[in-house]
Design a protein around this motif. Structure first.
Motif, PDB file in Angstrom:
ATOM      1  N   ALA A  49     -19.675 -82.782  81.324  1.00 31.15           N
ATOM      2  CA  ALA A  49     -18.799 -83.928  81.113  1.00 31.15           C
ATOM      3  C   ALA A  49     -19.575 -85.022  80.405  1.00 31.15           C
ATOM      4  CB  ALA A  49     -18.273 -84.442  82.450  1.00 31.15           C
ATOM      5  N   GLY A  50     -18.839 -85.891  79.743  1.00 30.56           N
ATOM      6  CA  GLY A  50     -19.460 -87.019  79.061  1.00 30.56           C
ATOM      7  C   GLY A  50     -18.447 -87.796  78.255  1.00 30.56           C
ATOM      8  N   ARG A  51     -18.982 -88.528  77.271  1.00 27.79           N
ATOM      9  CA  ARG A  51     -18.160 -89.299  76.340  1.00 27.79           C
ATOM     10  C   ARG A  51     -18.705 -89.061  74.942  1.00 27.79           C
ATOM     11  NH1 ARG A  51     -19.906 -94.127  79.521  1.00 27.79           N
ATOM     12  NH2 ARG A  51     -21.045 -94.536  77.629  1.00 27.79           N
ATOM     13  N   ALA A  52     -17.820 -88.951  73.984  1.00 28.83           N
ATOM     14  CA  ALA A  52     -18.228 -88.805  72.588  1.00 28.83           C
ATOM     15  C   ALA A  52     -17.295 -89.638  71.725  1.00 28.83           C
ATOM     16  CB  ALA A  52     -18.184 -87.341  72.150  1.00 28.83           C
ATOM     17  N   ARG A  53     -17.816 -90.083  70.618  1.00 22.71           N
ATOM     18  CA  ARG A  53     -16.973 -90.806  69.664  1.00 22.71           C
ATOM     19  C   ARG A  53     -15.875 -89.861  69.178  1.00 22.71           C
ATOM     20  NH1 ARG A  53     -18.394 -96.237  69.327  1.00 22.71           N
ATOM     21  NH2 ARG A  53     -20.642 -96.450  69.476  1.00 22.71           N
ATOM     22  N   GLY A  54     -14.715 -90.422  68.899  1.00 24.46           N
ATOM     23  CA  GLY A  54     -13.592 -89.605  68.448  1.00 24.46           C
ATOM     24  C   GLY A  54     -13.911 -88.784  67.215  1.00 24.46           C
ATOM     25  N   THR A  55     -14.823 -89.276  66.398  1.00 23.40           N
ATOM     26  CA  THR A  55     -15.197 -88.545  65.182  1.00 23.40           C
ATOM     27  C   THR A  55     -16.009 -87.288  65.487  1.00 23.40           C
ATOM     28  OG1 THR A  55     -17.144 -89.970  64.948  1.00 23.40           O
ATOM     29  CG2 THR A  55     -15.166 -90.614  63.733  1.00 23.40           C
ATOM     30  N   TRP A  56     -16.449 -87.122  66.730  1.00 22.95           N
ATOM     31  CA  TRP A  56     -17.196 -85.922  67.146  1.00 22.95           C
ATOM     32  C   TRP A  56     -16.235 -84.742  67.348  1.00 22.95           C
ATOM     33  CZ3 TRP A  56     -22.498 -86.194  67.419  1.00 22.95           C
ATOM     34  CH2 TRP A  56     -23.167 -85.115  67.984  1.00 22.95           C
ATOM     35  N   PHE A  57     -14.953 -85.049  67.591  1.00 25.46           N
ATOM     36  CA  PHE A  57     -13.930 -84.045  67.884  1.00 25.46           C
ATOM     37  C   PHE A  57     -13.193 -83.616  66.629  1.00 25.46           C
ATOM     38  CE2 PHE A  57     -14.389 -86.740  71.595  1.00 25.46           C
ATOM     39  CZ  PHE A  57     -14.309 -85.877  72.679  1.00 25.46           C
ATOM     40  N   PHE A  58     -12.592 -82.432  66.690  1.00 26.69           N
ATOM     41  CA  PHE A  58     -11.569 -82.009  65.730  1.00 26.69           C
ATOM     42  C   PHE A  58     -10.476 -81.345  66.546  1.00 26.69           C
ATOM     43  CE2 PHE A  58      -9.572 -78.918  62.875  1.00 26.69           C
ATOM     44  CZ  PHE A  58      -9.071 -79.810  61.944  1.00 26.69           C
ATOM     45  N   GLU A  59      -9.257 -81.844  66.373  1.00 20.86           N
ATOM     46  CA  GLU A  59      -8.117 -81.352  67.148  1.00 20.86           C
ATOM     47  C   GLU A  59      -8.389 -81.421  68.652  1.00 20.86           C
ATOM     48  OE1 GLU A  59      -5.189 -80.793  65.883  1.00 20.86           O
ATOM     49  OE2 GLU A  59      -5.839 -80.945  63.800  1.00 20.86           O
ATOM     50  N   GLY A  60      -9.142 -82.439  69.077  1.00 21.36           N
ATOM     51  CA  GLY A  60      -9.336 -82.701  70.497  1.00 21.36           C
ATOM     52  C   GLY A  60     -10.422 -81.896  71.185  1.00 21.36           C
ATOM     53  N   SER A  61     -11.275 -81.211  70.409  1.00 14.67           N
ATOM     54  CA  SER A  61     -12.352 -80.448  71.048  1.00 14.67           C
ATOM     55  C   SER A  61     -13.559 -80.360  70.122  1.00 14.67           C
ATOM     56  CB  SER A  61     -11.878 -79.039  71.416  1.00 14.67           C
ATOM     57  OG  SER A  61     -11.629 -78.278  70.256  1.00 14.67           O
ATOM     58  N   PHE A  62     -14.673 -79.908  70.684  1.00 15.16           N
ATOM     59  CA  PHE A  62     -15.859 -79.611  69.883  1.00 15.16           C
ATOM     60  C   PHE A  62     -16.633 -78.489  70.574  1.00 15.16           C
ATOM     61  CE2 PHE A  62     -17.153 -83.220  72.571  1.00 15.16           C
ATOM     62  CZ  PHE A  62     -18.317 -82.749  73.151  1.00 15.16           C
ATOM     63  N   PRO A  63     -17.439 -77.743  69.801  1.00 20.12           N
ATOM     64  CA  PRO A  63     -18.145 -76.592  70.367  1.00 20.12           C
ATOM     65  C   PRO A  63     -19.336 -76.980  71.241  1.00 20.12           C
ATOM     66  CG  PRO A  63     -18.334 -76.628  67.946  1.00 20.12           C
ATOM     67  CD  PRO A  63     -17.581 -77.840  68.355  1.00 20.12           C
ATOM     68  N   VAL A  64     -19.562 -76.151  72.263  1.00 18.19           N
ATOM     69  CA  VAL A  64     -20.718 -76.289  73.145  1.00 18.19           C
ATOM     70  C   VAL A  64     -21.367 -74.913  73.226  1.00 18.19           C
ATOM     71  CG1 VAL A  64     -21.506 -76.881  75.463  1.00 18.19           C
ATOM     72  CG2 VAL A  64     -19.586 -78.119  74.453  1.00 18.19           C
ATOM     73  N   ILE A  65     -22.683 -74.876  73.067  1.00 13.82           N
ATOM     74  CA  ILE A  65     -23.420 -73.622  73.025  1.00 13.82           C
ATOM     75  C   ILE A  65     -24.557 -73.671  74.041  1.00 13.82           C
ATOM     76  CG2 ILE A  65     -24.861 -72.131  71.574  1.00 13.82           C
ATOM     77  CD1 ILE A  65     -23.317 -73.352  69.151  1.00 13.82           C
ATOM     78  N   LEU A  66     -24.781 -72.577  74.742  1.00 16.78           N
ATOM     79  CA  LEU A  66     -25.895 -72.442  75.664  1.00 16.78           C
ATOM     80  C   LEU A  66     -26.835 -71.375  75.115  1.00 16.78           C
ATOM     81  CD1 LEU A  66     -27.184 -73.228  78.400  1.00 16.78           C
ATOM     82  CD2 LEU A  66     -25.831 -71.381  79.431  1.00 16.78           C
ATOM     83  N   THR A  67     -28.109 -71.733  74.983  1.00 20.53           N
ATOM     84  CA  THR A  67     -29.096 -70.777  74.479  1.00 20.53           C
ATOM     85  C   THR A  67     -30.178 -70.547  75.526  1.00 20.53           C
ATOM     86  OG1 THR A  67     -30.531 -72.453  73.465  1.00 20.53           O
ATOM     87  CG2 THR A  67     -28.738 -71.576  72.101  1.00 20.53           C
ATOM     88  N   ASP A  68     -30.890 -69.427  75.366  1.00 18.64           N
ATOM     89  CA  ASP A  68     -32.024 -69.155  76.249  1.00 18.64           C
ATOM     90  C   ASP A  68     -33.266 -69.825  75.682  1.00 18.64           C
ATOM     91  OD1 ASP A  68     -32.933 -67.548  74.153  1.00 18.64           O
ATOM     92  OD2 ASP A  68     -32.697 -65.670  75.251  1.00 18.64           O
ATOM     93  N   TRP A  69     -34.418 -69.539  76.269  1.00 22.54           N
ATOM     94  CA  TRP A  69     -35.684 -70.169  75.877  1.00 22.54           C
ATOM     95  C   TRP A  69     -36.043 -69.901  74.420  1.00 22.54           C
ATOM     96  CZ3 TRP A  69     -39.754 -67.291  74.022  1.00 22.54           C
ATOM     97  CH2 TRP A  69     -39.612 -65.903  74.133  1.00 22.54           C
ATOM     98  N   ASP A  70     -35.532 -68.789  73.882  1.00 21.81           N
ATOM     99  CA  ASP A  70     -35.881 -68.369  72.523  1.00 21.81           C
ATOM    100  C   ASP A  70     -34.823 -68.795  71.497  1.00 21.81           C
ATOM    101  OD1 ASP A  70     -37.578 -67.095  70.693  1.00 21.81           O
ATOM    102  OD2 ASP A  70     -36.484 -65.197  70.869  1.00 21.81           O
ATOM    103  N   GLY A  71     -33.808 -69.503  71.931  1.00 22.33           N
ATOM    104  CA  GLY A  71     -32.755 -69.947  71.023  1.00 22.33           C
ATOM    105  C   GLY A  71     -31.622 -68.949  70.856  1.00 22.33           C
ATOM    106  N   LYS A  72     -31.655 -67.841  71.597  1.00 18.23           N
ATOM    107  CA  LYS A  72     -30.588 -66.848  71.531  1.00 18.23           C
ATOM    108  C   LYS A  72     -29.355 -67.401  72.242  1.00 18.23           C
ATOM    109  CE  LYS A  72     -29.278 -62.289  73.149  1.00 18.23           C
ATOM    110  NZ  LYS A  72     -29.591 -61.232  74.099  1.00 18.23           N
ATOM    111  N   ILE A  73     -28.210 -67.321  71.591  1.00 16.25           N
ATOM    112  CA  ILE A  73     -26.960 -67.813  72.179  1.00 16.25           C
ATOM    113  C   ILE A  73     -26.548 -66.877  73.307  1.00 16.25           C
ATOM    114  CG2 ILE A  73     -24.509 -68.233  71.772  1.00 16.25           C
ATOM    115  CD1 ILE A  73     -25.267 -69.040  68.894  1.00 16.25           C
TER     116      ILE A  73
END
Length: 146
Positions: A61-85
């Motif tokens: 959860a958090g807050r982001a400027r409206g310009t961070w969104f497109f159509e009300g959402s934005f992507p979130v990615i979780l990676t491991d220690w090596d950057g693998k998604i």
């Protein structure tokens, strides 16, 4: 004697006024991002905080400027220690996102704990439907797998 009392009262009033103005400015600036951990001038992450021990499903959860969104959402990615998604999802606006002001967001993603390494990164990406690299932006928070 009266003159000394009058000067003392004036000095006390002046000090009280200075303290009031200082506290008023400090309270109004409490929403500025420079004092909030896990933030930039475009996004503020409330949860998880840096180096949190996480499990699946991971809520954020958090807050982001409206310009961070497109159509009300934005992507979130979780990676491991090596950057693998290891997981991908979206944060969803909890209000009118067609603004330059901050908009609350929430989301969650499910993931399998990596077999190796306890460190990872949660990446909040600005949604960029144009595909132009000059509009790319992201905010990363280091996390620990529990």
């Amino acid at each position: 004697m009266k003159k000394t009392i009058s000067i003392t009262i004036i000095v006390i009033i002046a000090i009280a006024l200075i303290v009031f103005v200082f506290l008023y400015k400090q309270n109004n600036n409490s929403a500025t991002l420079s004092i909030v951990p896990g933030s930039s001038d475009m996004i503020v992450i409330i949860s998880p905080i840096k180096d949190s021990k996480i499990t699946s499903p991971l809520s954020f959860a958090g807050r982001a400027r409206g310009t961070w969104f497109f159509e009300g959402s934005f992507p979130v990615i979780l990676t491991d220690w090596d950057g693998k998604i290891i997981a991908e999802g979206h944060a969803s606006a909890q209000g009118d996102w067609m603004t330059e002001d901050f908009v609350k967001f929430i989301g969650s993603i499910e993931f399998d704990k990596p077999y190796y390494g306890e460190k990872g990164t949660l990446i909040f990406k600005k949604d960029n439907p144009s595909g132009l690299s000059e509009y790319d932006d992201a905010y990363e928070i280091p996390v620990l797998f529990k």
